[in-house]
Design an enzyme around this catalytic site. Structure first.
Site, PDB file in Angstrom:
ATOM      1  N   LYS A  27      42.026  48.860  65.597  1.00  0.00           N
ATOM      2  CA  LYS A  27      41.055  49.927  65.317  1.00  0.00           C
ATOM      3  C   LYS A  27      41.680  50.859  64.298  1.00  0.00           C
ATOM      4  O   LYS A  27      42.891  51.127  64.366  1.00  0.00           O
ATOM      5  CB  LYS A  27      40.723  50.706  66.598  1.00  0.00           C
ATOM      6  CG  LYS A  27      39.802  51.899  66.321  1.00  0.00           C
ATOM      7  CD  LYS A  27      39.260  52.529  67.586  1.00  0.00           C
ATOM      8  CE  LYS A  27      40.132  53.611  68.172  1.00  0.00           C
ATOM      9  NZ  LYS A  27      40.451  54.726  67.259  1.00  0.00           N
ATOM     10  N   ASP A  73      45.838  55.637  70.173  1.00  0.00           N
ATOM     11  CA  ASP A  73      46.957  56.496  69.748  1.00  0.00           C
ATOM     12  C   ASP A  73      46.890  57.828  70.508  1.00  0.00           C
ATOM     13  O   ASP A  73      47.785  58.672  70.384  1.00  0.00           O
ATOM     14  CB  ASP A  73      47.001  56.673  68.227  1.00  0.00           C
ATOM     15  CG  ASP A  73      45.769  57.362  67.661  1.00  0.00           C
ATOM     16  OD1 ASP A  73      44.796  57.582  68.410  1.00  0.00           O
ATOM     17  OD2 ASP A  73      45.774  57.668  66.447  1.00  0.00           O
ATOM     18  N   SER A  74      45.860  57.975  71.349  1.00  0.00           N
ATOM     19  CA  SER A  74      45.825  59.102  72.297  1.00  0.00           C
ATOM     20  C   SER A  74      47.019  59.024  73.250  1.00  0.00           C
ATOM     21  O   SER A  74      47.283  59.967  73.989  1.00  0.00           O
ATOM     22  CB  SER A  74      44.519  59.093  73.093  1.00  0.00           C
ATOM     23  OG  SER A  74      44.252  57.795  73.619  1.00  0.00           O
ATOM     24  N   ASP A  78      45.229  50.410  68.475  1.00  0.00           N
ATOM     25  CA  ASP A  78      44.849  51.533  67.613  1.00  0.00           C
ATOM     26  C   ASP A  78      45.930  51.740  66.552  1.00  0.00           C
ATOM     27  O   ASP A  78      47.092  52.013  66.885  1.00  0.00           O
ATOM     28  CB  ASP A  78      44.737  52.795  68.490  1.00  0.00           C
ATOM     29  CG  ASP A  78      43.738  53.784  67.950  1.00  0.00           C
ATOM     30  OD1 ASP A  78      43.093  53.504  66.920  1.00  0.00           O
ATOM     31  OD2 ASP A  78      43.592  54.860  68.583  1.00  0.00           O
ATOM     32  N   GLU A 103      40.756  54.571  61.806  1.00  0.00           N
ATOM     33  CA  GLU A 103      39.854  55.712  61.640  1.00  0.00           C
ATOM     34  C   GLU A 103      39.419  55.865  60.182  1.00  0.00           C
ATOM     35  O   GLU A 103      40.250  55.729  59.277  1.00  0.00           O
ATOM     36  CB  GLU A 103      40.555  57.006  62.100  1.00  0.00           C
ATOM     37  CG  GLU A 103      40.880  57.001  63.574  1.00  0.00           C
ATOM     38  CD  GLU A 103      41.552  58.297  64.035  1.00  0.00           C
ATOM     39  OE1 GLU A 103      41.622  59.277  63.250  1.00  0.00           O
ATOM     40  OE2 GLU A 103      42.002  58.324  65.186  1.00  0.00           O
ATOM     41  N   GLU A 145      32.730  59.202  67.490  1.00  0.00           N
ATOM     42  CA  GLU A 145      33.320  60.263  68.319  1.00  0.00           C
ATOM     43  C   GLU A 145      32.718  61.616  67.954  1.00  0.00           C
ATOM     44  O   GLU A 145      32.729  62.030  66.781  1.00  0.00           O
ATOM     45  CB  GLU A 145      34.861  60.285  68.146  1.00  0.00           C
ATOM     46  CG  GLU A 145      35.513  61.364  69.011  1.00  0.00           C
ATOM     47  CD  GLU A 145      36.997  61.185  69.220  1.00  0.00           C
ATOM     48  OE1 GLU A 145      37.568  60.153  68.832  1.00  0.00           O
ATOM     49  OE2 GLU A 145      37.592  62.121  69.817  1.00  0.00           O
TER      50      GLU A 145
END
Ligand code: KIV
Length: 275
Positions: free
Chosen positions: A114, A45-46, A84, A116, A183
């Site tokens: 993925k 999602d970057s 993501d 978070e 991270e």
């Protein structure tokens, strides 16, 4: 060429082989990094910050992630492809998490998702894994929690945070995640998590002793001059190379030096008729 699966990724940890992961957001980069032999491609999602130019990852939507992942999937032949999950695609309820993870796999061509979080998303991870969709977890600095964290900061330096990260790591493993991104976790703590977990850890800004490493492709290639991140190694300055190429093109067009004869079509020469 053998396709990489989550079993291969686990086998790499078991053999002590480093796992390589990179982000990609479109066909061209998907094709290039896959051909280089990367093990895992993450459509992160970057994409919000490095492709769309927004300040953080929060505005990114499911539709945008599906759009970008489909492009990468067309270029990828070997690597494991991870989708993501964007902000608010899994936080509302376990049902929402299942629905969107299913949609990600069905519509994008990815083989895993993925998300978070640690203990707070363990139930969602277990529910997604229960649908046979592999999940990569992501703990430490979780960019979707930027406002709670008060910025993009190293996580786990204080005793309380350290304890919480160890609990998060255990929770995502117990929930069935096949790997976990660490991270911006201090190297000593990342090493301890890597030792304690059976599943692979993929580090970003978390030191050398993770089972693998991930970077955002735009950072590795040096595409931006105004994105300075201390834990990134810039392997090439593509910004400079692109600027040089574009400025040369502009100059050649303005001087009438481009296009040359070799870049030009001409009418076919007329056939001579015999008299
Ligand atoms: O979105 C992303 O690119 C990521 C990686 C930095 C792990 O989450």
């Amino acid at each position: 060429m053998k396709k990489v699966t989550i079993l291969d990724v686990q086998a790499m940890k078991d053999r002590g082989e480093k796992i390589t992961m990179l982000t990609a957001y479109d066909y061209a980069f998907g094709k290039i990094v896959d051909a280089c032999g990367v093990d895992i491609i993450l459509v992160g999602d970057s994409v919000g910050t490095v492709v769309q130019g927004v300040a953080n990852t929060l505005p990114v939507t499911m539709e945008e992630m599906i759009y970008h992942t489909r492009m990468v999937a067309r270029g990828r032949a070997r690597a494991l492809l991870v989708f993501d999950m964007p902000f608010m695609s899994y936080q509302e309820s376990v049902e929402q998490a299942r629905r969107n993870a299913g949609r990600a796999i069905k519509e994008s061509g990815a083989e895993a998702v993925k998300l978070e979080g640690g203990e707070n998303v363990a139930e969602a991870i277990a529910a997604i894994v229960n649908m046979d969709v592999p999940v990569m977890a992501h703990i430490g600095l979780t960019p979707q929690s930027v406002h709670r964290m008060g910025g993009f900061k190293v996580q786990g330096r204080e005793a309380k945070q350290r304890k919480k990260l160890l609990a998060d790591a255990k929770a995502v493993e117990d929930a069935g995640a096949f790997a976990v991104v660490l991270e911006c976790v201090p190297a000593e703590l990342a090493a301890e998590i890597t030792r304690r977990l059976k599943i692979p850890t993929i580090g970003i800004g978390s030191g050398i002793r993770c089972d693998g490493q991930v970077l955002v492709i735009h950072d590795l290639l040096g595409l931006y001059t105004d994105r300075k991140i201390s834990f990134v190694k810039q392997y090439v300055n593509l910004n400079q190379a692109i600027v040089k190429a574009v400025v040369t093109y502009l100059d050649e067009v303005r001087r009438g030096a481009f296009p040359g004869k070799e870049h030009t079509f001409f009418m076919k020469p007329k056939k001579r008729t015999k008299k």
